[in-house]
Motif scaffolding. Structure first.
Motif, PDB file in Angstrom:
ATOM      1  N   UNK A 224       0.843  -1.204   0.000  1.00 44.51           N
ATOM      2  CA  UNK A 224       0.000   0.000   0.000  1.00 44.51           C
ATOM      3  C   UNK A 224       0.876   1.253   0.000  1.00 44.51           C
ATOM      4  N   UNK A 225       1.880   1.285   0.855  1.00 47.39           N
ATOM      5  CA  UNK A 225       2.754   2.454   0.930  1.00 47.39           C
ATOM      6  C   UNK A 225       3.508   2.670  -0.383  1.00 47.39           C
ATOM      7  N   UNK A 226       4.015   1.611  -0.967  1.00 45.73           N
ATOM      8  CA  UNK A 226       4.735   1.744  -2.243  1.00 45.73           C
ATOM      9  C   UNK A 226       3.792   2.231  -3.345  1.00 45.73           C
ATOM     10  N   UNK A 227       2.554   1.728  -3.339  1.00 41.83           N
ATOM     11  CA  UNK A 227       1.567   2.175  -4.325  1.00 41.83           C
ATOM     12  C   UNK A 227       1.328   3.680  -4.192  1.00 41.83           C
ATOM     13  N   UNK A 228       1.121   4.142  -2.961  1.00 42.88           N
ATOM     14  CA  UNK A 228       0.881   5.569  -2.753  1.00 42.88           C
ATOM     15  C   UNK A 228       2.089   6.398  -3.181  1.00 42.88           C
ATOM     16  N   UNK A 229       3.273   5.897  -2.894  1.00 39.68           N
ATOM     17  CA  UNK A 229       4.479   6.626  -3.284  1.00 39.68           C
ATOM     18  C   UNK A 229       4.578   6.742  -4.802  1.00 39.68           C
ATOM     19  N   UNK A 230       4.251   5.678  -5.516  1.00 38.16           N
ATOM     20  CA  UNK A 230       4.277   5.733  -6.979  1.00 38.16           C
ATOM     21  C   UNK A 230       3.223   6.697  -7.512  1.00 38.16           C
ATOM     22  N   UNK A 231       2.020   6.632  -6.943  1.00 36.60           N
ATOM     23  CA  UNK A 231       0.938   7.495  -7.415  1.00 36.60           C
ATOM     24  C   UNK A 231       1.267   8.971  -7.214  1.00 36.60           C
ATOM     25  N   UNK A 232       1.995   9.291  -6.146  1.00 37.08           N
ATOM     26  CA  UNK A 232       2.329  10.690  -5.849  1.00 37.08           C
ATOM     27  C   UNK A 232       3.740  11.059  -6.288  1.00 37.08           C
ATOM     28  N   UNK A 233       4.426  10.105  -6.939  1.00 41.27           N
ATOM     29  CA  UNK A 233       5.782  10.339  -7.439  1.00 41.27           C
ATOM     30  C   UNK A 233       6.717  10.795  -6.313  1.00 41.27           C
ATOM     31  N   UNK A 234       6.675  10.038  -5.220  1.00 38.75           N
ATOM     32  CA  UNK A 234       7.489  10.380  -4.047  1.00 38.75           C
ATOM     33  C   UNK A 234       8.785   9.581  -3.959  1.00 38.75           C
ATOM     34  N   UNK A 235       9.049   8.744  -4.950  1.00 43.98           N
ATOM     35  CA  UNK A 235      10.315   8.020  -4.943  1.00 43.98           C
ATOM     36  C   UNK A 235      10.282   6.752  -4.119  1.00 43.98           C
ATOM     37  N   UNK A 236      11.451   6.123  -4.007  1.00 42.64           N
ATOM     38  CA  UNK A 236      11.591   4.870  -3.280  1.00 42.64           C
ATOM     39  C   UNK A 236      11.454   5.094  -1.780  1.00 42.64           C
ATOM     40  N   UNK A 237      10.724   4.209  -1.115  1.00 39.61           N
ATOM     41  CA  UNK A 237      10.549   4.318   0.330  1.00 39.61           C
ATOM     42  C   UNK A 237      11.586   3.473   1.050  1.00 39.61           C
ATOM     43  N   UNK A 238      12.046   3.917   2.215  1.00 34.56           N
ATOM     44  CA  UNK A 238      12.985   3.111   2.983  1.00 34.56           C
ATOM     45  C   UNK A 238      12.300   1.894   3.588  1.00 34.56           C
ATOM     46  N   UNK A 239      13.082   0.858   3.813  1.00 34.60           N
ATOM     47  CA  UNK A 239      12.600  -0.350   4.487  1.00 34.60           C
ATOM     48  C   UNK A 239      13.299  -0.437   5.827  1.00 34.60           C
ATOM     49  N   UNK A 240      12.549  -0.749   6.869  1.00 36.19           N
ATOM     50  CA  UNK A 240      13.170  -0.805   8.180  1.00 36.19           C
ATOM     51  C   UNK A 240      12.242  -1.344   9.236  1.00 36.19           C
ATOM     52  N   UNK A 241      12.721  -1.396  10.487  1.00 37.73           N
ATOM     53  CA  UNK A 241      11.870  -1.866  11.590  1.00 37.73           C
ATOM     54  C   UNK A 241      10.761  -0.859  11.869  1.00 37.73           C
ATOM     55  N   UNK A 242       9.581  -1.384  12.083  1.00 41.44           N
ATOM     56  CA  UNK A 242       8.410  -0.552  12.369  1.00 41.44           C
ATOM     57  C   UNK A 242       7.733  -1.131  13.600  1.00 41.44           C
ATOM     58  N   UNK A 243       7.339  -0.288  14.555  1.00 43.35           N
ATOM     59  CA  UNK A 243       6.654  -0.812  15.745  1.00 43.35           C
ATOM     60  C   UNK A 243       5.444  -1.660  15.368  1.00 43.35           C
ATOM     61  N   UNK A 244       5.240  -2.735  16.079  1.00 42.70           N
ATOM     62  CA  UNK A 244       4.124  -3.629  15.797  1.00 42.70           C
ATOM     63  C   UNK A 244       2.817  -2.909  16.078  1.00 42.70           C
ATOM     64  N   UNK A 245       1.941  -2.905  15.091  1.00 43.75           N
ATOM     65  CA  UNK A 245       0.661  -2.228  15.242  1.00 43.75           C
ATOM     66  C   UNK A 245      -0.369  -3.159  15.860  1.00 43.75           C
ATOM     67  N   UNK A 246      -1.451  -2.558  16.388  1.00 37.74           N
ATOM     68  CA  UNK A 246      -2.550  -3.367  16.899  1.00 37.74           C
ATOM     69  C   UNK A 246      -3.195  -4.122  15.739  1.00 37.74           C
ATOM     70  N   UNK A 247      -3.711  -5.291  16.001  1.00 41.68           N
ATOM     71  CA  UNK A 247      -4.483  -6.002  15.003  1.00 41.68           C
ATOM     72  C   UNK A 247      -3.843  -7.251  14.451  1.00 41.68           C
ATOM     73  N   UNK A 248      -2.567  -7.481  14.752  1.00 41.12           N
ATOM     74  CA  UNK A 248      -1.937  -8.715  14.305  1.00 41.12           C
ATOM     75  C   UNK A 248      -1.712  -8.741  12.809  1.00 41.12           C
ATOM     76  N   UNK A 249      -1.814  -9.936  12.222  1.00 38.58           N
ATOM     77  CA  UNK A 249      -1.534 -10.130  10.799  1.00 38.58           C
ATOM     78  C   UNK A 249      -2.647 -10.981  10.196  1.00 38.58           C
ATOM     79  N   UNK A 250      -3.888 -10.562  10.422  1.00 38.38           N
ATOM     80  CA  UNK A 250      -5.033 -11.354   9.982  1.00 38.38           C
ATOM     81  C   UNK A 250      -5.476 -10.946   8.574  1.00 38.38           C
TER      82      UNK A 250
END
Length: 285
Positions: A224-250
């Motif tokens: 989703x983030x990469x799609x938005x970046x392409x649509x807005x021509x914001x370039x390559x996004x960094x990849x890295x550790x991100x705090x675990x969000x609520x909701x799990x991986x369902x």
């Protein structure tokens, strides 16, 4: 029909507009009725946590669409549990028996699950918000059991749409980071959520007591983030550790909702976010 929307914020207002377009009379309850300016909606001052206004005898559909004013156990319990109880008590007080009551809830009731989730999946909330939402759901369905009123709970995924641009803003401002590990997300466009409310509350025949309101694609957050970046021509996004969000991986699925004949205007995040980026629609005050 006469429709009462108890809690007429952004989502409730959009649903109300759609009920009006379908030819129904719509009464909208909210604390600040002067903000309810959408054409055709009858605004009534009401605080769901206190004594409620008289309910017209011809109300046949009730939609309870509540939003807590802050994120705390006390605020959630007051808004959701007390709010649902007060609406049911007011209907009983005024001897009004609607055909159907729909409660807007959340997939948060499933907690930090992984894997496939549908309406048969046991709810195991991990947060106070999910626990209290589940309590409100049970209160509604228990009170209606054995009556002629049909109770319907719609558990919505993450709502995005006009004015709900958190991910867009993160990408624009250079704050977006693609998680190192895949993280599945579940969402629904505001307009589809409102359309689902109208469909289940007034059009669906013999509805089930529970539906999941999510679009067709449980998408990886990084995609989703990469799609938005392409649509807005914001370039390559960094990849890295991100705090675990609520909701799990369902991965929530919408087969039951689609089985009622409901069709999505925005079946995936791509159509939905393109609409938001194009400036379509407005967020209601």
């Amino acid at each position: 029909m006469t429709v009462l929307i108890a809690g007429c914020g952004d989502l409730g207002t959009e649903a109300g507009i759609r009920f009006v377009a379908a030819g129904h009379r719509v009464i909208g309850w909210r604390r600040t009725p002067d903000l309810l300016t959408a054409a055709g909606l009858e605004a009534v001052a009401a605080d769901l946590t206190t004594e409620l206004p008289t309910i017209p005898a011809d109300v046949s559909i009730v939609v309870v669409s509540i939003a807590a004013d802050r994120r705390s156990p006390e605020a959630y319990r007051t808004a959701y549990v007390d709010g649902v109880r007060n609406v049911l008590d007011a209907l009983e007080r005024d001897r009004v028996t609607p055909k159907r009551i729909l409660l807007v809830s959340s997939t948060a009731v499933y907690g930090d699950r992984t894997g496939l989730v549908d309406e048969s999946t046991p709810a195991l909330p991990a947060s106070f918000s999910g626990q209290i939402l589940l309590e409100a759901e049970m209160l509604l369905l228990d009170r209606l059991r054995g009556t002629s009123t049909e109770g319907v709970v719609l558990r919505l995924g993450g709502i995005y749409g006009p004015g709900r641009t958190r991910l867009i803003d993160m990408v624009k401002e250079g704050r977006a980071v693609v998680p190192e590990e895949p993280r599945r997300t579940n969402r629904i466009h505001r307009d589809d959520a409102a359309a689902a409310i109208v469909h289940l509350a007034s059009a669906a025949a013999a509805p089930q007591p529970l539906y999941l309101g999510v679009d067709d694609e449980s998408a990886d957050l990084g995609d989703v983030l990469r799609f938005l970046s392409r649509e807005m021509d914001c370039g390559e996004l960094p990849v890295g550790p991100v705090p675990v969000a609520r909701g799990g991986d369902k991965r929530c699925v919408n087969d039951r909702l689609r089985g009622t004949g409901f069709r999505f205007a925005f079946p995936t995040y791509k159509e939905g976010y393109r609409s938001v980026l194009a400036g379509e629609g407005v967020r209601h005050p």
